[in-house]
Design a protein around this motif. Sequence first.
Motif, PDB file in Angstrom:
ATOM      1  N   ASN A 148       0.829  -1.208   0.000  1.00 43.20           N
ATOM      2  CA  ASN A 148       0.000   0.000   0.000  1.00 43.20           C
ATOM      3  C   ASN A 148       0.861   1.254   0.000  1.00 43.20           C
ATOM      4  O   ASN A 148       0.601   2.207  -0.736  1.00 43.20           O
ATOM      5  CB  ASN A 148      -0.941   0.026   1.211  1.00 43.20           C
ATOM      6  CG  ASN A 148      -2.034  -1.025   1.100  1.00 43.20           C
ATOM      7  OD1 ASN A 148      -2.281  -1.575   0.025  1.00 43.20           O
ATOM      8  ND2 ASN A 148      -2.692  -1.325   2.205  1.00 43.20           N
ATOM      9  N   LEU A 149       1.907   1.258   0.827  1.00 43.39           N
ATOM     10  CA  LEU A 149       2.798   2.425   0.893  1.00 43.39           C
ATOM     11  C   LEU A 149       3.414   2.700  -0.471  1.00 43.39           C
ATOM     12  O   LEU A 149       3.563   3.850  -0.881  1.00 43.39           O
ATOM     13  CB  LEU A 149       3.920   2.177   1.915  1.00 43.39           C
ATOM     14  CG  LEU A 149       3.520   2.270   3.384  1.00 43.39           C
ATOM     15  CD1 LEU A 149       4.621   1.684   4.271  1.00 43.39           C
ATOM     16  CD2 LEU A 149       3.233   3.703   3.792  1.00 43.39           C
ATOM     17  N   LYS A 150       3.763   1.620  -1.163  1.00 40.67           N
ATOM     18  CA  LYS A 150       4.419   1.790  -2.453  1.00 40.67           C
ATOM     19  C   LYS A 150       3.426   1.878  -3.601  1.00 40.67           C
ATOM     20  O   LYS A 150       3.820   1.871  -4.764  1.00 40.67           O
ATOM     21  CB  LYS A 150       5.411   0.629  -2.669  1.00 40.67           C
ATOM     22  CG  LYS A 150       6.540   0.669  -1.648  1.00 40.67           C
ATOM     23  CD  LYS A 150       7.408  -0.562  -1.676  1.00 40.67           C
ATOM     24  CE  LYS A 150       8.629  -0.399  -2.532  1.00 40.67           C
ATOM     25  NZ  LYS A 150       9.574   0.622  -2.081  1.00 40.67           N
ATOM     26  N   SER A 151       2.146   1.972  -3.259  1.00 40.87           N
ATOM     27  CA  SER A 151       1.079   2.084  -4.270  1.00 40.87           C
ATOM     28  C   SER A 151       1.167   0.987  -5.320  1.00 40.87           C
ATOM     29  O   SER A 151       0.952   1.229  -6.507  1.00 40.87           O
ATOM     30  CB  SER A 151       1.130   3.443  -4.982  1.00 40.87           C
ATOM     31  OG  SER A 151       1.105   4.481  -4.052  1.00 40.87           O
ATOM     32  N   ILE A 152       1.504  -0.214  -4.875  1.00 41.41           N
ATOM     33  CA  ILE A 152       1.576  -1.347  -5.801  1.00 41.41           C
ATOM     34  C   ILE A 152       0.230  -2.055  -5.765  1.00 41.41           C
ATOM     35  O   ILE A 152      -0.218  -2.507  -4.712  1.00 41.41           O
ATOM     36  CB  ILE A 152       2.706  -2.331  -5.404  1.00 41.41           C
ATOM     37  CG1 ILE A 152       4.062  -1.631  -5.499  1.00 41.41           C
ATOM     38  CG2 ILE A 152       2.686  -3.568  -6.289  1.00 41.41           C
ATOM     39  CD1 ILE A 152       5.227  -2.466  -4.977  1.00 41.41           C
TER      40      ILE A 152
ATOM     41  N   GLU B  58      11.864  -6.634   1.149  1.00 45.14           N
ATOM     42  CA  GLU B  58      13.129  -6.196   0.523  1.00 45.14           C
ATOM     43  C   GLU B  58      13.031  -6.323  -0.993  1.00 45.14           C
ATOM     44  O   GLU B  58      13.546  -5.476  -1.735  1.00 45.14           O
ATOM     45  CB  GLU B  58      14.318  -7.019   1.045  1.00 45.14           C
ATOM     46  CG  GLU B  58      14.659  -6.714   2.496  1.00 45.14           C
ATOM     47  CD  GLU B  58      16.160  -6.631   2.755  1.00 45.14           C
ATOM     48  OE1 GLU B  58      16.915  -6.229   1.852  1.00 45.14           O
ATOM     49  OE2 GLU B  58      16.576  -6.966   3.890  1.00 45.14           O
ATOM     50  N   TYR B  59      12.362  -7.360  -1.466  1.00 42.22           N
ATOM     51  CA  TYR B  59      12.165  -7.549  -2.909  1.00 42.22           C
ATOM     52  C   TYR B  59      11.332  -6.403  -3.487  1.00 42.22           C
ATOM     53  O   TYR B  59      11.696  -5.818  -4.520  1.00 42.22           O
ATOM     54  CB  TYR B  59      11.470  -8.889  -3.152  1.00 42.22           C
ATOM     55  CG  TYR B  59      11.089  -9.141  -4.602  1.00 42.22           C
ATOM     56  CD1 TYR B  59       9.775  -9.002  -5.035  1.00 42.22           C
ATOM     57  CD2 TYR B  59      12.060  -9.519  -5.531  1.00 42.22           C
ATOM     58  CE1 TYR B  59       9.435  -9.235  -6.361  1.00 42.22           C
ATOM     59  CE2 TYR B  59      11.723  -9.755  -6.852  1.00 42.22           C
ATOM     60  CZ  TYR B  59      10.406  -9.611  -7.260  1.00 42.22           C
ATOM     61  OH  TYR B  59      10.067  -9.842  -8.575  1.00 42.22           O
ATOM     62  N   LEU B  60      10.248  -6.059  -2.804  1.00 44.18           N
ATOM     63  CA  LEU B  60       9.399  -4.961  -3.270  1.00 44.18           C
ATOM     64  C   LEU B  60      10.180  -3.656  -3.322  1.00 44.18           C
ATOM     65  O   LEU B  60      10.026  -2.860  -4.248  1.00 44.18           O
ATOM     66  CB  LEU B  60       8.170  -4.795  -2.357  1.00 44.18           C
ATOM     67  CG  LEU B  60       7.148  -5.931  -2.378  1.00 44.18           C
ATOM     68  CD1 LEU B  60       6.079  -5.715  -1.314  1.00 44.18           C
ATOM     69  CD2 LEU B  60       6.503  -6.064  -3.751  1.00 44.18           C
TER      70      LEU B  60
ATOM     71  N   PHE C  83       8.438   5.475  -2.396  1.00 46.23           N
ATOM     72  CA  PHE C  83       8.403   5.104  -0.993  1.00 46.23           C
ATOM     73  C   PHE C  83       9.437   4.033  -0.662  1.00 46.23           C
ATOM     74  O   PHE C  83       9.100   2.876  -0.380  1.00 46.23           O
ATOM     75  CB  PHE C  83       6.998   4.607  -0.591  1.00 46.23           C
ATOM     76  CG  PHE C  83       6.595   5.127   0.742  1.00 46.23           C
ATOM     77  CD1 PHE C  83       7.150   4.597   1.915  1.00 46.23           C
ATOM     78  CD2 PHE C  83       5.694   6.149   0.853  1.00 46.23           C
ATOM     79  CE1 PHE C  83       6.802   5.093   3.154  1.00 46.23           C
ATOM     80  CE2 PHE C  83       5.326   6.663   2.086  1.00 46.23           C
ATOM     81  CZ  PHE C  83       5.876   6.127   3.239  1.00 46.23           C
ATOM     82  N   GLN C  84      10.703   4.435  -0.664  1.00 53.95           N
ATOM     83  CA  GLN C  84      11.770   3.508  -0.315  1.00 53.95           C
ATOM     84  C   GLN C  84      11.693   3.180   1.171  1.00 53.95           C
ATOM     85  O   GLN C  84      11.613   4.078   2.010  1.00 53.95           O
ATOM     86  CB  GLN C  84      13.118   4.155  -0.632  1.00 53.95           C
ATOM     87  CG  GLN C  84      14.244   3.167  -0.680  1.00 53.95           C
ATOM     88  CD  GLN C  84      15.608   3.831  -0.809  1.00 53.95           C
ATOM     89  OE1 GLN C  84      15.718   5.044  -0.824  1.00 53.95           O
ATOM     90  NE2 GLN C  84      16.637   3.022  -0.900  1.00 53.95           N
TER      91      GLN C  84
END
Lengths: 230, 242
Positions: free
Chosen positions: A26-30, A75-77, A85-86
Amino acid sequence: MGNESEIRLLGTAASPFVNRVQFALNLKSIKYEYIEEYLARKSELLLTSNPVHKKVPVLLHANKPPICESQIIIEYLDEIQPDLFQLLPSASLDRANCRFWAAYIDNKFFPLYEELRRTTKKAGQEAIKEQMIEATKLLEEAFVKSSNGKAYFGGDQVGYLDVVLGCFVRWIKHVDELNDFNTFDEVRVPELAKWAKNVSSHEALKSVTPGVETLVSFFGLLHIYKPPYQ
Amino acid sequence: MIYHISTHFRPPSQTHTLTMAKQEQLVLLDYWTSIYGMRVRIALAEKGLSYEHRQEDLRNKSQLLLDSNPVHKQIPVLIHNGNPICESSIIVEYIDDVWKDKAPLLPSDSYAKARARFWADFIDKKLYQIGSKLYTKKGEEHESSRKEFMDCLKLLEGELGDKPYFGGETFGYLDVSLIPFYSWFQAYETYGNINFDHEFPKLIAWAKRCIQNKESVSNSLPDLPKILGFVQYMRKKFGIEE
């Protein structure tokens, strides 16, 4: 990131490890397709995707073989989507520090809650609570060092450790209530208590946090498959 | 199996050039039997790094160890320019991260990286704990541990497949994670009643390949009889019958 079905997540709503991955997605909008597993009757897909541990979460990305273990998935994401959003910091020493505390949280801290759930004798319960108090003291120190006066372990923004520990807040609250305990006590661990409130109200986590009925139902299952110690 | 590792390395055909510039200070707090310590030594050697190697007395831990790893008070700890890094897998990734230009250990592909980490995590969670039951337990618990241990090794052989190394054509992160266990194989064989050459020929072939081709391995692993002697000594000390 492409269309929704490119990433699929096998999980179960009550699992904090699954929530952890969802928080990161969600944080990375994936965008992802979520597949709910019923752990008392594991699907063919789960058993073939994670033959080694037979556990959720499992991440399926396009036609690649499955990726298992929540920290490894995150870690993969972070690697396939570094720009948005690292989660892990860039400096090697900071990364090592994050991984250290993540390992502590998963290997030393969270197992205490399973221990407490399964321990029926009062003396045993008190001993575990003592360990929890010690552990939260360490986590409070780690938080103060890492956050540098800001709201999260990651600073102004949610970071890796916020995701790794944040997913446990709801579960811990449930175990606390069953055991007359308060892990994130405002007097004992003031900064961690503030953080717990902040992280649980973060939209990316709140949206996937299980409700009390889901937790009660799951704890019922655990009571059967991983019953209290005799 | 190869029992004496140090006699198997080939002399280097070229001198290692130190990859450290300026004054990089590296100290490794270690214990000679530790599989986890060996991993770090191999990684440091792969990168051609010089470091101060300190053996800890685990019954009388140094103040430096207690200050560097206050949470776990365990070796290995790598201290880089005064900064301690703990937990062997984390240390190896750190070394790979900082000295990324020489002998990369983790693959560059994100999926391959995740896969290597998964198997390293599997080794960390299962192999040492189950392996130790081979020389500490008896009866039914010993038998079930033996079976579990062999199942783990079968899975690892499956992951190796027909590749020369777990990392593929080159020695990598997962090879570093597993190869130190080789030094404990004679102990596992003796107390676990396992014939490694017969049961795990692919793993033995892989271990031989690592020992013969990688100086970092042959210089970092103790001889198998020494580890066996250590286990015999510990069993006597803790009153486990022969």
